[in-house]
Design a protein around this motif. Structure first.
Motif, PDB file in Angstrom:
ATOM      1  N   UNK A   9       0.848  -1.202   0.000  1.00  0.00           N
ATOM      2  CA  UNK A   9       0.000   0.000   0.000  1.00  0.00           C
ATOM      3  C   UNK A   9       0.877   1.244   0.000  1.00  0.00           C
ATOM      4  N   UNK A  10       0.926   1.923  -1.143  1.00  0.00           N
ATOM      5  CA  UNK A  10       1.732   3.141  -1.285  1.00  0.00           C
ATOM      6  C   UNK A  10       1.159   3.932  -2.446  1.00  0.00           C
ATOM      7  N   UNK A  11       1.073   5.254  -2.301  1.00  0.00           N
ATOM      8  CA  UNK A  11       0.454   6.048  -3.364  1.00  0.00           C
ATOM      9  C   UNK A  11       1.419   6.376  -4.503  1.00  0.00           C
ATOM     10  N   UNK A  12       2.670   5.964  -4.395  1.00  0.00           N
ATOM     11  CA  UNK A  12       3.639   6.217  -5.459  1.00  0.00           C
ATOM     12  C   UNK A  12       3.849   4.949  -6.292  1.00  0.00           C
ATOM     13  N   UNK A  13       3.451   4.958  -7.569  1.00  0.00           N
ATOM     14  CA  UNK A  13       3.595   3.773  -8.425  1.00  0.00           C
ATOM     15  C   UNK A  13       5.029   3.271  -8.504  1.00  0.00           C
ATOM     16  N   UNK A  14       5.992   4.189  -8.532  1.00  0.00           N
ATOM     17  CA  UNK A  14       7.396   3.788  -8.633  1.00  0.00           C
ATOM     18  C   UNK A  14       7.820   2.990  -7.397  1.00  0.00           C
ATOM     19  N   UNK A  15       7.347   3.419  -6.229  1.00  0.00           N
ATOM     20  CA  UNK A  15       7.676   2.709  -4.985  1.00  0.00           C
ATOM     21  C   UNK A  15       7.050   1.318  -5.004  1.00  0.00           C
ATOM     22  N   UNK A  16       5.792   1.239  -5.415  1.00  0.00           N
ATOM     23  CA  UNK A  16       5.125  -0.066  -5.469  1.00  0.00           C
ATOM     24  C   UNK A  16       5.837  -1.007  -6.432  1.00  0.00           C
ATOM     25  N   UNK A  53       0.608  -6.457   5.425  1.00  0.00           N
ATOM     26  CA  UNK A  53       0.430  -5.280   4.575  1.00  0.00           C
ATOM     27  C   UNK A  53       1.620  -4.362   4.806  1.00  0.00           C
ATOM     28  N   UNK A  54       2.293  -3.979   3.722  1.00  0.00           N
ATOM     29  CA  UNK A  54       3.319  -2.945   3.799  1.00  0.00           C
ATOM     30  C   UNK A  54       2.607  -1.615   3.599  1.00  0.00           C
ATOM     31  N   UNK A  55       2.545  -0.816   4.639  1.00  0.00           N
ATOM     32  CA  UNK A  55       1.682   0.365   4.648  1.00  0.00           C
ATOM     33  C   UNK A  55       2.480   1.667   4.705  1.00  0.00           C
ATOM     34  N   UNK A  56       2.295   2.510   3.691  1.00  0.00           N
ATOM     35  CA  UNK A  56       2.858   3.854   3.741  1.00  0.00           C
ATOM     36  C   UNK A  56       2.001   4.697   4.692  1.00  0.00           C
ATOM     37  N   UNK A  57       2.561   5.775   5.231  1.00  0.00           N
ATOM     38  CA  UNK A  57       1.790   6.608   6.156  1.00  0.00           C
ATOM     39  C   UNK A  57       0.964   7.675   5.455  1.00  0.00           C
ATOM     40  N   UNK A  58       1.559   8.359   4.475  1.00  0.00           N
ATOM     41  CA  UNK A  58       0.874   9.478   3.842  1.00  0.00           C
ATOM     42  C   UNK A  58       0.256   9.028   2.525  1.00  0.00           C
ATOM     43  N   UNK A  59      -1.061   8.849   2.533  1.00  0.00           N
ATOM     44  CA  UNK A  59      -1.794   8.410   1.338  1.00  0.00           C
ATOM     45  C   UNK A  59      -3.139   9.114   1.259  1.00  0.00           C
ATOM     46  N   UNK A  60      -3.733   9.162   0.065  1.00  0.00           N
ATOM     47  CA  UNK A  60      -5.059   9.769  -0.088  1.00  0.00           C
ATOM     48  C   UNK A  60      -6.144   8.949   0.616  1.00  0.00           C
ATOM     49  N   UNK A  62      -7.425   7.722   3.190  1.00  0.00           N
ATOM     50  CA  UNK A  62      -7.083   7.412   4.574  1.00  0.00           C
ATOM     51  C   UNK A  62      -5.569   7.387   4.685  1.00  0.00           C
ATOM     52  N   UNK A  63      -5.029   7.961   5.765  1.00  0.00           N
ATOM     53  CA  UNK A  63      -3.582   7.827   5.933  1.00  0.00           C
ATOM     54  C   UNK A  63      -3.283   6.429   6.482  1.00  0.00           C
ATOM     55  N   UNK A  64      -2.009   6.114   6.575  1.00  0.00           N
ATOM     56  CA  UNK A  64      -1.622   4.766   6.973  1.00  0.00           C
ATOM     57  C   UNK A  64      -2.105   4.372   8.355  1.00  0.00           C
ATOM     58  N   UNK A  65      -2.052   5.306   9.308  1.00  0.00           N
ATOM     59  CA  UNK A  65      -2.494   5.003  10.668  1.00  0.00           C
ATOM     60  C   UNK A  65      -3.993   4.727  10.708  1.00  0.00           C
ATOM     61  N   UNK A  66      -4.778   5.554  10.013  1.00  0.00           N
ATOM     62  CA  UNK A  66      -6.239   5.358   9.987  1.00  0.00           C
ATOM     63  C   UNK A  66      -6.594   4.044   9.299  1.00  0.00           C
ATOM     64  N   UNK A  67      -5.887   3.736   8.209  1.00  0.00           N
ATOM     65  CA  UNK A  67      -6.131   2.473   7.503  1.00  0.00           C
ATOM     66  C   UNK A  67      -5.768   1.289   8.393  1.00  0.00           C
ATOM     67  N   UNK A  68      -4.692   1.425   9.147  1.00  0.00           N
ATOM     68  CA  UNK A  68      -4.277   0.363  10.072  1.00  0.00           C
ATOM     69  C   UNK A  68      -5.351   0.109  11.118  1.00  0.00           C
TER      70      UNK A  68
END
Length: 211
Positions: A9-16, A53-60, A62-68
């Motif tokens: 889970x990451x909003x950057x395609x390159x990172x994914x 789940x590999x979870x990024x923190x800053x995402x559209x 829901x952020x990572x903490x809220x999604x967690x």
């Protein structure tokens, strides 16, 4: 042996894409899904129930903490490993309080990442060394929060319900400067919003409401 099933889970395609290539080379890992938002991550976990789940923190969305937190509420066996560039006290606390099993920084070596995934898949906690050091310091050191005179004035105005624009006008500052001071206040008080800042300040005796 069944491979460890992963969702990235990451909003950057390159990172994914980079994570997919790196992790795909490990025989005991199987990537079963990718998410570009926190909401997508929660949906995928509900559907697939992966091991990690590999979870990024800053995402559209829901952020990572809220999604967690939402993933924990699903009552699935999925472990959440936060993988982020952020190591501020606020980010760390929110992630851990939300139920993350691990917290790793993106500058970690790939062997560290592989080991962390295997560790959280077993249900064991793993933290980046810098995060562990910070938590130990926090536990061992009594909280001593000191605010500047300007921060105290801004906090008092926030407590009265003033907006950033109103605070800027009252104190003859730019709104950007007010926002910067508020972010520093949030960091010092380990909070993420204005209401929590006022509450924390009252608890620490840093603010007294006028009667």
């Amino acid at each position: 042996m069944k491979p460890i099933q992963l969702v990235i889970a990451d909003d950057h395609p390159v990172v994914r894409e980079g994570l997919q290539k790196m992790l795909g080379n490990q025989p005991d890992f199987e990537i079963v899904g990718e998410a570009s938002t926190g909401a997508e991550a929660v949906k995928l976990v509900s559907q697939l129930q992966p091991d990690v789940v590999l979870m990024d923190l800053r995402m559209p969305d829901l952020d990572g903490a809220a999604a967690t937190a939402k993933i924990r509420a699903l009552e699935v066996k999925t472990s959440v490993l936060i993988l982020t560039t952020y190591e501020s006290s606020v980010d760390i606390l929110h992630a851990i309080e939300a139920g993350a099993t691990g917290y790793l920084l993106k500058d970690a070596k790939k062997e560290e990442l592989f080991s962390a995934i295997r560790t959280v898949a077993r249900g064991q906690a793993i933290l980046a060394p810098s995060v562990t050091t910070w938590l130990l310091h926090k536990v061992r050191t009594p909280a001593q929060i000191t605010l500047t005179a300007r921060e105290e004035e801004i906090l008092a105005l926030v407590a009265r319900g003033a907006s950033n624009k109103q605070i800027a006008r009252t104190m003859r500052l730019s709104e950007a400067t007010v926002k910067s001071h508020l972010l520093h206040l949030f960091e010092k008080l380990n909070v993420s919003d204005r209401t929590a800042a006022v509450t924390a300040a009252l608890e620490h005796g840093l603010l007294r409401l006028e009667t």
